[in-house]
Design an enzyme around this catalytic site. Structure first.
Site, PDB file in Angstrom:
ATOM      1  CB  SER A 147      -1.087  -0.219   1.251  1.00  0.00           C
ATOM      2  OG  SER A 147      -1.959   0.914   1.126  1.00  0.00           O
ATOM      3  CG  ASP A 300      -6.467  -2.644  -4.212  1.00  0.00           C
ATOM      4  OD1 ASP A 300      -6.898  -1.535  -3.630  1.00  0.00           O
ATOM      5  OD2 ASP A 300      -5.336  -2.633  -4.032  1.00  0.00           O
ATOM      6  CG  HIS A 330      -5.944  -1.731  -0.433  1.00  0.00           C
ATOM      7  ND1 HIS A 330      -4.943  -1.595  -1.309  1.00  0.00           N
ATOM      8  CD2 HIS A 330      -5.447  -1.335   0.813  1.00  0.00           C
ATOM      9  CE1 HIS A 330      -4.114  -0.790  -0.816  1.00  0.00           C
ATOM     10  NE2 HIS A 330      -4.309  -0.477   0.450  1.00  0.00           N
TER      11      HIS A 330
END
Ligand SMILES: *[C@@H]1O[C@H](CO)[C@@H](O)[C@H](O)[C@H]1NC(C)=O
Ligand SMILES: *[C@@H]1O[C@H](CO)[C@@H](O)[C@H](O)[C@H]1NC(C)=O
Length: 351
Positions: A147, A300, A330
């Site tokens: 991320s 995501d 995610h």
């Protein structure tokens, strides 16, 4: 706060995954209530140190090794504002790779952007220079992040491409990284698979908070009003739905043309630094990046950032291994090692 957020995230993810039929809620909830197991911990020597000003945690295997070990430096996710890395990931990597540094870069808002990116560069440089004193081969170090940590890993590798005074990074592992803030209308944004806490709105709001801006700018940014037409034209060769393979944009509809708002652009200028949007780096930089593994998840909003960077690297003849997790979302990394989502571990062959 981070642990509450994480728990909420997990609980929400459990509900959502259950409703999507990805896996059974009770199984997930049990994992959450059991917490993360400290398996194999005794086999590791854990040290908290500073690399320059940057706090790092080092995991070294206790067992002796005849040769120098491979090393990983990892930047955790959490929008630069919270978070730490999953224990399961640490275990998995440590177990496979054997020596491992987690950089605990200083967080926003206490530390203003780009402190986080600079900390990651400092920690990496230090590790490359001093690897041998930890029994690590400096030519076999990978940089890894998930991320926002993926953003930091990407920009660190970019910033170090021309450095000849330190060993070269062997590879980068980018796990659902955030890589650009020019276009929030890509197919995966439109799909807005908001499993976990990561809806499109929430992501943009996190970005603004991270930069200490007001969330009220969100609507304008989502519409694309922060980008002048000249900039869109300049970067469409790298950031555009046309560059996303057909199979990933079945329900995609081109958005309405945005009207440019100069004040919003002025307010959000930091978003176009290559540090913040590494997809904007020149070919002269991208072409010199190390071997790369990119992990994307179907559910995501950041999926297409990963797909676009993969294309840029390939167009610049960088060796790329790509893992797309069809049922992934995610934050899926939190579940690593629980047997439900087994992780494609072939990235370790990069080392
Ligand atoms: C590295 O050098 C190239 C020219 O060889 C230059 O275009 C590029 O901007 C440099 N990158 C960095 C990150 O310093
Ligand atoms: C994205 O998903 C969230 C949560 O489901 C929803 O509130 C929001 O309206 C969606 N946004 C867009 C642009 O579709």
């Amino acid at each position: 706060l981070p642990s509450i957020l994480q728990l909420r995230h997990l609980e929400w993810t459990a509900n959502k995954s259950a409703s999507l039929g990805i896996c059974k809620k009770h199984v997930l909830m049990r994992m959450i209530s059991n917490g993360l197991r400290a398996r194999r911990a005794s086999e590791l020597l854990v040290k908290d140190l500073h690399f320059g000003e940057v706090p790092v945690r080092i995991y070294l295997p206790r067992s002796p090794s005849a040769s120098k070990r491979r090393g990983v430096i990892l930047f955790h996710g959490g929008c630069g504002m919270y978070g730490s890395i999953s224990k399961e990931l640490k275990e998995k990597i440590t177990w496979k790779v054997l020596s491992f540094i987690s950089s605990r870069y200083r967080l926003s808002p206490e530390h203003r952007y780009p402190t986080q990116s600079l900390d990651c560069v400092t920690a990496t440089t230090h590790f490359l220079r001093t690897a041998e004193s930890y029994g690590v081969d400096p030519d076999r170090i990978i940089v890894c992040g998930d991320s926002a940590g993926g953003t930091f890993a990407t920009s660190t590798c970019q910033e170090l491409v021309n450095r000849t005074d330190i060993p070269k990074i062997r590879a980068q592992l980018l796990i659902y990284p955030f890589l650009q803030s020019l276009n929030f209308n890509l197919p995966s944004h439109q799909k807005n698979a908001s499993i976990g806490l990561m809806s499109l709105e929430r992501m943009v709001c996190f970005i603004l908070m991270y930069l200490r801006k007001d969330c009220s700018l969100m609507e304008a940014i989502l519409a694309g009003s922060h980008i002048p037409e000249s900039m869109n034209l300049k970067y469409r060769k790298w950031i555009h739905p046309d560059l996303i393979p057909e199979k990933f944009k079945q329900d995609y509809k081109p958005p309405l043309p945005a009207s440019y708002i100069p004040q919003v652009h002025e307010e959000t200028k930091e978003m176009f630094d290559t540090r913040f949007s590494p997809l904007l780096a020149e070919d002269a930089v991208v072409g010199h990046l190390p071997d790369t593994c990119i992990i994307t998840c179907e559910h995501d909003v950041l999926r297409d950032d990963g797909l676009l960077y993969k294309k840029r690297l390939e167009d610049n003849n960088v060796k790329v291994t790509w893992c797309h997790i069809e049922e992934g979302f995610h934050g899926v990394l939190c579940f690593l090692g629980y047997g439900i989502f087994s992780f494609p571990s072939n990235f370790c062959s990069l080392l």
